[in-house]
Design a protein around this motif. Sequence first.
Motif, PDB file in Angstrom:
ATOM      1  N   PRO A 358     -59.503 -53.825  -3.835  1.00  0.00           N
ATOM      2  CA  PRO A 358     -58.868 -55.062  -3.331  1.00  0.00           C
ATOM      3  C   PRO A 358     -57.958 -55.669  -4.382  1.00  0.00           C
ATOM      4  O   PRO A 358     -58.109 -55.416  -5.578  1.00  0.00           O
ATOM      5  CB  PRO A 358     -60.067 -55.962  -3.030  1.00  0.00           C
ATOM      6  N   PRO A 359     -56.949 -56.456  -3.968  1.00  0.00           N
ATOM      7  CA  PRO A 359     -56.073 -57.099  -4.941  1.00  0.00           C
ATOM      8  C   PRO A 359     -56.848 -58.114  -5.781  1.00  0.00           C
ATOM      9  O   PRO A 359     -57.953 -58.533  -5.440  1.00  0.00           O
ATOM     10  CB  PRO A 359     -55.034 -57.787  -4.054  1.00  0.00           C
ATOM     11  N   LEU A 360     -56.194 -58.499  -6.900  1.00  0.00           N
ATOM     12  CA  LEU A 360     -56.844 -59.437  -7.817  1.00  0.00           C
ATOM     13  C   LEU A 360     -57.041 -60.789  -7.136  1.00  0.00           C
ATOM     14  O   LEU A 360     -56.082 -61.469  -6.789  1.00  0.00           O
ATOM     15  CB  LEU A 360     -55.984 -59.603  -9.087  1.00  0.00           C
ATOM     16  N   GLN A 361     -58.286 -61.140  -6.898  1.00  0.00           N
ATOM     17  CA  GLN A 361     -58.599 -62.409  -6.238  1.00  0.00           C
ATOM     18  C   GLN A 361     -59.409 -63.340  -7.140  1.00  0.00           C
ATOM     19  O   GLN A 361     -59.608 -64.513  -6.803  1.00  0.00           O
ATOM     20  CB  GLN A 361     -59.392 -62.145  -4.952  1.00  0.00           C
ATOM     21  N   SER A 362     -59.844 -62.885  -8.303  1.00  0.00           N
ATOM     22  CA  SER A 362     -60.658 -63.721  -9.180  1.00  0.00           C
ATOM     23  C   SER A 362     -59.782 -64.696  -9.960  1.00  0.00           C
ATOM     24  O   SER A 362     -58.561 -64.633  -9.930  1.00  0.00           O
ATOM     25  CB  SER A 362     -61.470 -62.833 -10.122  1.00  0.00           C
ATOM     26  N   ARG A 363     -60.439 -65.650 -10.696  1.00  0.00           N
ATOM     27  CA  ARG A 363     -59.715 -66.623 -11.521  1.00  0.00           C
ATOM     28  C   ARG A 363     -58.925 -65.934 -12.622  1.00  0.00           C
ATOM     29  O   ARG A 363     -57.787 -66.290 -12.895  1.00  0.00           O
ATOM     30  CB  ARG A 363     -60.720 -67.615 -12.115  1.00  0.00           C
ATOM     31  N   ALA A 364     -59.511 -64.902 -13.226  1.00  0.00           N
ATOM     32  CA  ALA A 364     -58.781 -64.182 -14.273  1.00  0.00           C
ATOM     33  C   ALA A 364     -57.565 -63.456 -13.699  1.00  0.00           C
ATOM     34  O   ALA A 364     -56.503 -63.394 -14.313  1.00  0.00           O
ATOM     35  CB  ALA A 364     -59.715 -63.184 -14.956  1.00  0.00           C
ATOM     36  N   GLY A 365     -57.720 -62.947 -12.489  1.00  0.00           N
ATOM     37  CA  GLY A 365     -56.590 -62.267 -11.870  1.00  0.00           C
ATOM     38  C   GLY A 365     -55.430 -63.199 -11.595  1.00  0.00           C
ATOM     39  O   GLY A 365     -54.264 -62.869 -11.806  1.00  0.00           O
ATOM     40  N   LYS A 366     -55.725 -64.387 -11.098  1.00  0.00           N
ATOM     41  CA  LYS A 366     -54.647 -65.348 -10.839  1.00  0.00           C
ATOM     42  C   LYS A 366     -53.956 -65.762 -12.122  1.00  0.00           C
ATOM     43  O   LYS A 366     -52.724 -65.907 -12.170  1.00  0.00           O
ATOM     44  CB  LYS A 366     -55.223 -66.559 -10.117  1.00  0.00           C
ATOM     45  N   ALA A 367     -54.713 -65.987 -13.210  1.00  0.00           N
ATOM     46  CA  ALA A 367     -54.107 -66.362 -14.495  1.00  0.00           C
ATOM     47  C   ALA A 367     -53.184 -65.257 -15.002  1.00  0.00           C
ATOM     48  O   ALA A 367     -52.108 -65.519 -15.553  1.00  0.00           O
ATOM     49  CB  ALA A 367     -55.213 -66.654 -15.511  1.00  0.00           C
ATOM     50  N   LEU A 368     -53.619 -64.009 -14.818  1.00  0.00           N
ATOM     51  CA  LEU A 368     -52.780 -62.901 -15.258  1.00  0.00           C
ATOM     52  C   LEU A 368     -51.465 -62.861 -14.493  1.00  0.00           C
ATOM     53  O   LEU A 368     -50.391 -62.624 -15.058  1.00  0.00           O
ATOM     54  CB  LEU A 368     -53.558 -61.587 -15.068  1.00  0.00           C
ATOM     55  N   TRP A 370     -49.822 -65.453 -13.140  1.00  0.00           N
ATOM     56  CA  TRP A 370     -48.941 -66.529 -13.612  1.00  0.00           C
ATOM     57  C   TRP A 370     -48.347 -66.202 -14.979  1.00  0.00           C
ATOM     58  O   TRP A 370     -47.180 -66.513 -15.244  1.00  0.00           O
ATOM     59  CB  TRP A 370     -49.740 -67.840 -13.686  1.00  0.00           C
ATOM     60  N   ALA A 371     -49.115 -65.547 -15.856  1.00  0.00           N
ATOM     61  CA  ALA A 371     -48.580 -65.195 -17.179  1.00  0.00           C
ATOM     62  C   ALA A 371     -47.441 -64.186 -17.065  1.00  0.00           C
ATOM     63  O   ALA A 371     -46.401 -64.301 -17.743  1.00  0.00           O
ATOM     64  CB  ALA A 371     -49.706 -64.627 -18.045  1.00  0.00           C
ATOM     65  N   VAL A 372     -47.606 -63.203 -16.195  1.00  0.00           N
ATOM     66  CA  VAL A 372     -46.542 -62.213 -16.011  1.00  0.00           C
ATOM     67  C   VAL A 372     -45.289 -62.865 -15.435  1.00  0.00           C
ATOM     68  O   VAL A 372     -44.165 -62.578 -15.836  1.00  0.00           O
ATOM     69  CB  VAL A 372     -47.048 -61.068 -15.102  1.00  0.00           C
ATOM     70  N   SER A 373     -45.442 -63.769 -14.486  1.00  0.00           N
ATOM     71  CA  SER A 373     -44.288 -64.457 -13.900  1.00  0.00           C
ATOM     72  C   SER A 373     -43.543 -65.266 -14.951  1.00  0.00           C
ATOM     73  O   SER A 373     -42.302 -65.297 -14.983  1.00  0.00           O
ATOM     74  CB  SER A 373     -44.751 -65.366 -12.758  1.00  0.00           C
ATOM     75  N   ALA A 374     -44.278 -65.949 -15.848  1.00  0.00           N
ATOM     76  CA  ALA A 374     -43.627 -66.749 -16.893  1.00  0.00           C
ATOM     77  C   ALA A 374     -42.834 -65.877 -17.844  1.00  0.00           C
ATOM     78  O   ALA A 374     -41.713 -66.223 -18.256  1.00  0.00           O
ATOM     79  CB  ALA A 374     -44.692 -67.545 -17.651  1.00  0.00           C
ATOM     80  N   LEU A 375     -43.384 -64.748 -18.198  1.00  0.00           N
ATOM     81  CA  LEU A 375     -42.661 -63.834 -19.088  1.00  0.00           C
ATOM     82  C   LEU A 375     -41.373 -63.331 -18.437  1.00  0.00           C
ATOM     83  O   LEU A 375     -40.333 -63.196 -19.095  1.00  0.00           O
ATOM     84  CB  LEU A 375     -43.553 -62.655 -19.457  1.00  0.00           C
TER      85      LEU A 375
END
Length: 569
Positions: A358-368, A370-375
């Motif tokens: 399944p796709p990343l649905q956890s809190r750590a997955g969401k943070a990851l 957002w970090a990639v989008s910012a970069l």
Amino acid sequence: MAERSTAAVDVADNSGDEPLTAQADQSTADGEAQNRERDTESSASEEAQGNGGTESSSKAKPPELHSGHKLARRYRLEECVTRLDGFSSWRAVDEKLRRAVGVHVLPADHARARSVLAAARSSALLGDPRFVQVLDAVEENDLVYVVHEWLPDATELTALLASGPLEPHDAYQMVNQVSHAMAAAHREGLSHLRLNPSAVLRSAAGQWRIRGLAVNAALRGISSDTPQRKDTEAIGALLYSALTQRWPYENDAHGLSGLPKGVGLIAPDQVRAGVHRGLSELAMRALANDGATASRHESPCTTPEELVRAIGEMPRIRPPEPVFTAPPDYQRTTYQQGTYGRQAQRPGTPQHLPTPPPPLQSRAGKALKWAVSALLIAALGLGSWQLADTLLEQGGKSGDTDQTQTPDENDNDKAPTKKPSKPIAIQGAKDFDPFGPDRSEKPADVYKVHDSTPRTYWQTDHYASTDFGRLKPGVGVVLDLGKVQEVGKVTVSFVGDTSVELRAASGDSRTEPASFDSYAKVTEGSGTTVTLKPGETLKARYLLVWLTELPLTNAGNYRGRVMDIKVTS
């Protein structure tokens, strides 16, 4: 005694007689045969071929020889191949030159000893490489013996036809080369009179050679009032056999079945389907046919020279195109299919595909995420800023009129393009042997260096060492380009590793120089295919391909063989 190899054909009896290797096993310890052999070829077959009369069998006792016996303290007899009618033929070793040879031996008081010696010496003087060469002819210690070449890499036509008829191109090459060779022999007053499938050999390089010129007929006392007609009919029989795998007479001979009795001489294309029409007619023109030919045929050929002209009038038969087999389809391995180490599915059972994670649905997955989008956003901003800065700098430089350049100036700075190389046609070739006694070496075949025909070559004489037996510094071929041209490279193909130099006459030479010093050395190389590139611009009309070191041949001697020469600008 070891079984006789079909490739070792030079000392075999080429009369259609039974090979006598087995007969040699029946000989006593001192070499005297317990059962004296007779010529097994019937007189009817001789008459069918137009062989004419033969002398009566000699009553002379054959020499009592055995394996290991030495002649002239040099030729060691190894294997008796033929014992017939008072003479014997052997495979032997020349211990002086360490090479295999063939030897015919007969008593000096044999009725045909004098004629055998005369025939061998006449054949040796011809020196044509298309014939198996006579190396020695001696009378010594109540014996007469003739030594000739032994070709371990050659196969007689009889063995080739055992597996089927020849392809049209191979049959064309055979009759063409044999006809030219016999025409050259008859111009020198020599005839064969025993030309049959056992007397014609094909080397590993594809060259056809003839053995037993004049000697085989002298050994058996055969003569003819019309030698040219007889040899021409024999060539026709060779071609007929090559096309049909049948002997063109009613009697079986040379391992081939004869024609059906009572049918007469019928054309090869009526014996077997698919026979080349032109070669079929050529065979009929050469064969004896009671002085007449079929209505569709032209006039009969009665000499090898006429046969050569008839072959020259035929369209050239090209070799068959090579057949390439398609490679098998690419098969993926089980490891590449992702099932390595797993149990294979049984036939008929459904295959269950693994469920994707399944796709990343956890809190750590969401943070990851957002970090990639910012970069990505930061990278886009930095790239836009650098692009704008570069455009501003180029705009400032475009206003400076002192640094402008015209398109013409930019074009002048570019390097000149290199001219593409083109083949240069060779207008003529000539053998060049300024240090030899005759100032010429094998001139008849020198055209083969630029005839673009595979497996043909011009060859030198044979020598005792790689440096021409220390008799001369080298031999070569002079190439005439027709006019002074710029030469970019010369590519030479050899049979065996050969050392070669490229030499050239001065660019202002309008006539072919006759002296070696008139050709200046340009470059050198060695190998089987040598590319000779001048170090600087070379303009010349006459080029000299100069051989300096020769390769060792299967016969145990040294000789150069030039297959092809290409010149490009």
